[in-house]
Design an enzyme around this catalytic site. Structure first.
Site, PDB file in Angstrom:
ATOM      1  N   ASN A  10       0.871  -1.181   0.000  1.00  0.00           N
ATOM      2  CA  ASN A  10       0.000   0.000   0.000  1.00  0.00           C
ATOM      3  C   ASN A  10       0.904   1.226   0.000  1.00  0.00           C
ATOM      4  O   ASN A  10       1.503   1.554   1.014  1.00  0.00           O
ATOM      5  CB  ASN A  10      -0.896  -0.022   1.251  1.00  0.00           C
ATOM      6  CG  ASN A  10      -1.772   1.220   1.334  1.00  0.00           C
ATOM      7  OD1 ASN A  10      -1.808   2.030   0.403  1.00  0.00           O
ATOM      8  ND2 ASN A  10      -2.473   1.382   2.449  1.00  0.00           N
ATOM      9  N   LYS A  12       0.077   4.250  -0.293  1.00  0.00           N
ATOM     10  CA  LYS A  12      -0.574   5.446   0.281  1.00  0.00           C
ATOM     11  C   LYS A  12      -0.308   6.648  -0.640  1.00  0.00           C
ATOM     12  O   LYS A  12      -0.304   6.474  -1.856  1.00  0.00           O
ATOM     13  CB  LYS A  12      -0.090   5.660   1.716  1.00  0.00           C
ATOM     14  CG  LYS A  12      -0.238   4.374   2.560  1.00  0.00           C
ATOM     15  CD  LYS A  12      -0.046   4.578   4.023  1.00  0.00           C
ATOM     16  CE  LYS A  12      -0.212   3.255   4.759  1.00  0.00           C
ATOM     17  NZ  LYS A  12      -0.120   3.387   6.206  1.00  0.00           N
ATOM     18  N   HIS A  97      -9.509   1.437   4.893  1.00  0.00           N
ATOM     19  CA  HIS A  97      -8.238   1.620   5.602  1.00  0.00           C
ATOM     20  C   HIS A  97      -8.453   2.571   6.778  1.00  0.00           C
ATOM     21  O   HIS A  97      -9.259   3.503   6.700  1.00  0.00           O
ATOM     22  CB  HIS A  97      -7.176   2.175   4.638  1.00  0.00           C
ATOM     23  CG  HIS A  97      -5.800   2.104   5.213  1.00  0.00           C
ATOM     24  ND1 HIS A  97      -5.342   3.017   6.144  1.00  0.00           N
ATOM     25  CD2 HIS A  97      -4.790   1.210   5.038  1.00  0.00           C
ATOM     26  CE1 HIS A  97      -4.102   2.678   6.499  1.00  0.00           C
ATOM     27  NE2 HIS A  97      -3.750   1.592   5.847  1.00  0.00           N
ATOM     28  N   GLU A  99      -6.834   4.957   7.768  1.00  0.00           N
ATOM     29  CA  GLU A  99      -6.627   6.380   7.433  1.00  0.00           C
ATOM     30  C   GLU A  99      -7.868   6.959   6.751  1.00  0.00           C
ATOM     31  O   GLU A  99      -8.168   8.139   6.899  1.00  0.00           O
ATOM     32  CB  GLU A  99      -5.361   6.510   6.566  1.00  0.00           C
ATOM     33  CG  GLU A  99      -4.105   6.260   7.405  1.00  0.00           C
ATOM     34  CD  GLU A  99      -2.957   5.602   6.667  1.00  0.00           C
ATOM     35  OE1 GLU A  99      -2.942   5.552   5.432  1.00  0.00           O
ATOM     36  OE2 GLU A  99      -2.038   5.109   7.373  1.00  0.00           O
ATOM     37  N   GLU A 169      -5.216  -4.574  10.685  1.00  0.00           N
ATOM     38  CA  GLU A 169      -4.176  -3.577  10.900  1.00  0.00           C
ATOM     39  C   GLU A 169      -4.480  -2.818  12.188  1.00  0.00           C
ATOM     40  O   GLU A 169      -5.285  -1.873  12.184  1.00  0.00           O
ATOM     41  CB  GLU A 169      -4.139  -2.576   9.741  1.00  0.00           C
ATOM     42  CG  GLU A 169      -3.877  -3.203   8.392  1.00  0.00           C
ATOM     43  CD  GLU A 169      -3.326  -2.187   7.393  1.00  0.00           C
ATOM     44  OE1 GLU A 169      -2.226  -2.417   6.910  1.00  0.00           O
ATOM     45  OE2 GLU A 169      -3.986  -1.173   7.117  1.00  0.00           O
ATOM     46  N   GLY A 175       2.670   2.589  10.815  1.00  0.00           N
ATOM     47  CA  GLY A 175       3.629   3.677  10.638  1.00  0.00           C
ATOM     48  C   GLY A 175       4.345   4.084  11.911  1.00  0.00           C
ATOM     49  O   GLY A 175       5.014   5.119  11.956  1.00  0.00           O
ATOM     50  N   SER A 215       3.607  -1.860  10.410  1.00  0.00           N
ATOM     51  CA  SER A 215       5.064  -1.934  10.613  1.00  0.00           C
ATOM     52  C   SER A 215       5.653  -3.295  10.256  1.00  0.00           C
ATOM     53  O   SER A 215       6.596  -3.759  10.905  1.00  0.00           O
ATOM     54  CB  SER A 215       5.432  -1.517  12.046  1.00  0.00           C
ATOM     55  OG  SER A 215       5.046  -0.183  12.287  1.00  0.00           O
TER      56      SER A 215
HETATM   57  P1  13P Z   1       3.133   0.585   7.702  1.00  0.00           P
HETATM   58  O1  13P Z   1       3.646  -0.700   7.135  1.00  0.00           O
HETATM   59  O2  13P Z   1       3.875   1.800   7.201  1.00  0.00           O
HETATM   60  O3  13P Z   1       3.018   0.535   9.196  1.00  0.00           O
HETATM   61  O4  13P Z   1       1.637   0.759   7.134  1.00  0.00           O
HETATM   62  C1  13P Z   1       0.748  -0.290   7.272  1.00  0.00           C
HETATM   63  C2  13P Z   1      -0.471   0.055   6.503  1.00  0.00           C
HETATM   64  O5  13P Z   1      -1.247   0.903   6.884  1.00  0.00           O
HETATM   65  C3  13P Z   1      -0.710  -0.683   5.247  1.00  0.00           C
HETATM   66  O6  13P Z   1      -1.997  -0.435   4.769  1.00  0.00           O
END
Ligand code: 13P
Length: 253
Positions: A10, A12, A97, A99, A169, A175, A215
């Site tokens: 992903n 983003k 997601h 976010e 997640e 992150g 992560s």
């Molecule tokens: P990270 O791997 O940067 O923690 O992000 C995970 C994520 O949100 C994947 O959709």
């Protein structure tokens, strides 16, 4: 039941068209095509055509979008339809997601509409769920996951559920560099599968692929994916470089 692992990048709001071409060229040099793992790249919308061009018909890597509208077409400024994703050749779409839930107010009910829209267009949803730190510390882990599963997947048939991907997640692990321990991640995945078994039956629950996200990096990927209910990973930061994404794919086989 053996489930083919699925590793998705992903990106983003990272990696424009020019950088994407370099990424795909570098990934091709990593020789991941023969690894028996489903591999997916999920670029920003505007980068999808560049990724398709760079893949040049290579079927070993699927491409997904980061969101899709629940509407067909029309006056919905800023939205992208399933028809458009089909025209580009997208096989997957990430939906719900954290976010999107956090910054755009997406609810389980709204995400459910998008999941149905994607399924009706033949696009595989990667449905994201997961608890915040407050919810986990407040003892709400299971109730949050249960409502995300039940409400997000409402009205779907067992066959439809069996074909989707669910990404667990935990919001506190995204992150932050804090990964859930393999045991905590496995416990959450097993719980999600048990809720699926209650709602759509054991057979469909057994077929659904459950990814862990938060992560994930080359150093922790193998341990996470060796857990019985973890069938892959949804990777953010560590999937922005071809070598580290390839290392995670290799860890999954
Ligand atoms: P990270 O791997 O940067 O923690 O992000 C995970 C994520 O949100 C994947 O959709």
């Amino acid at each position: 039941m053996s489930r083919t692992p699925i590793i998705a990048a992903n990106w983003k709001m990272n990696i424009g068209p020019a950088e994407a071409k370099e990424f795909i060229a570098a990934l091709k040099n990593e020789n991941v095509c023969d690894i028996c793992v489903d591999k997916v790249i999920v670029p920003p919308f505007v980068t999808i055509p560049a990724v398709m061009d760079a893949l040049n018909g290579c079927q070993c890597i699927g491409v997904g979008a980061q969101d899709v509208s629940d509407r067909d077409n029309g006056a919905f400024t800023g939205e992208i339809s399933t028809t458009m994703l089909n025209e580009l050749g997208c096989k997957y779409v990430v939906l719900g997601h954290s976010e999107r839930r956090q910054y755009h107010g997406e609810t389980n009910a709204y995400i459910n509409k998008k999941i149905k829209k994607a399924l009706s267009a033949g696009i595989i949803p990667i449905y994201c769920i997961g608890e915040t730190l407050e919810q986990r510390e407040g003892g709400q882990l299971e109730s949050v996951l249960k409502s995300q599963v039940v409400e997000g997947l409402a009205d779907l048939t067992p066959e439809q559920v069996a074909g989707i991907v669910i990404a667990y997640e935990p919001v506190w692990a995204i992150g932050t560099g804090k990964t859930a321990s393999a045991a905590d991640a496995q416990a959450a995945h097993a719980y999600i599968r048990s809720v699926l078994a209650e709602t759509v039956g054991a057979e469909a629950a057994d077929k659904v692929r459950l990814q862990y996200g938060g992560s994930v990096k080359p150093a922790n990927a193998a341990e996470l994916m060796s857990q019985p209910d973890i069938d892959g990973a949804l990777v953010g930061g560590a999937a922005l470089k071809a070598d580290s994404f390839a290392a995670i794919i290799k860890a999954a086989k």
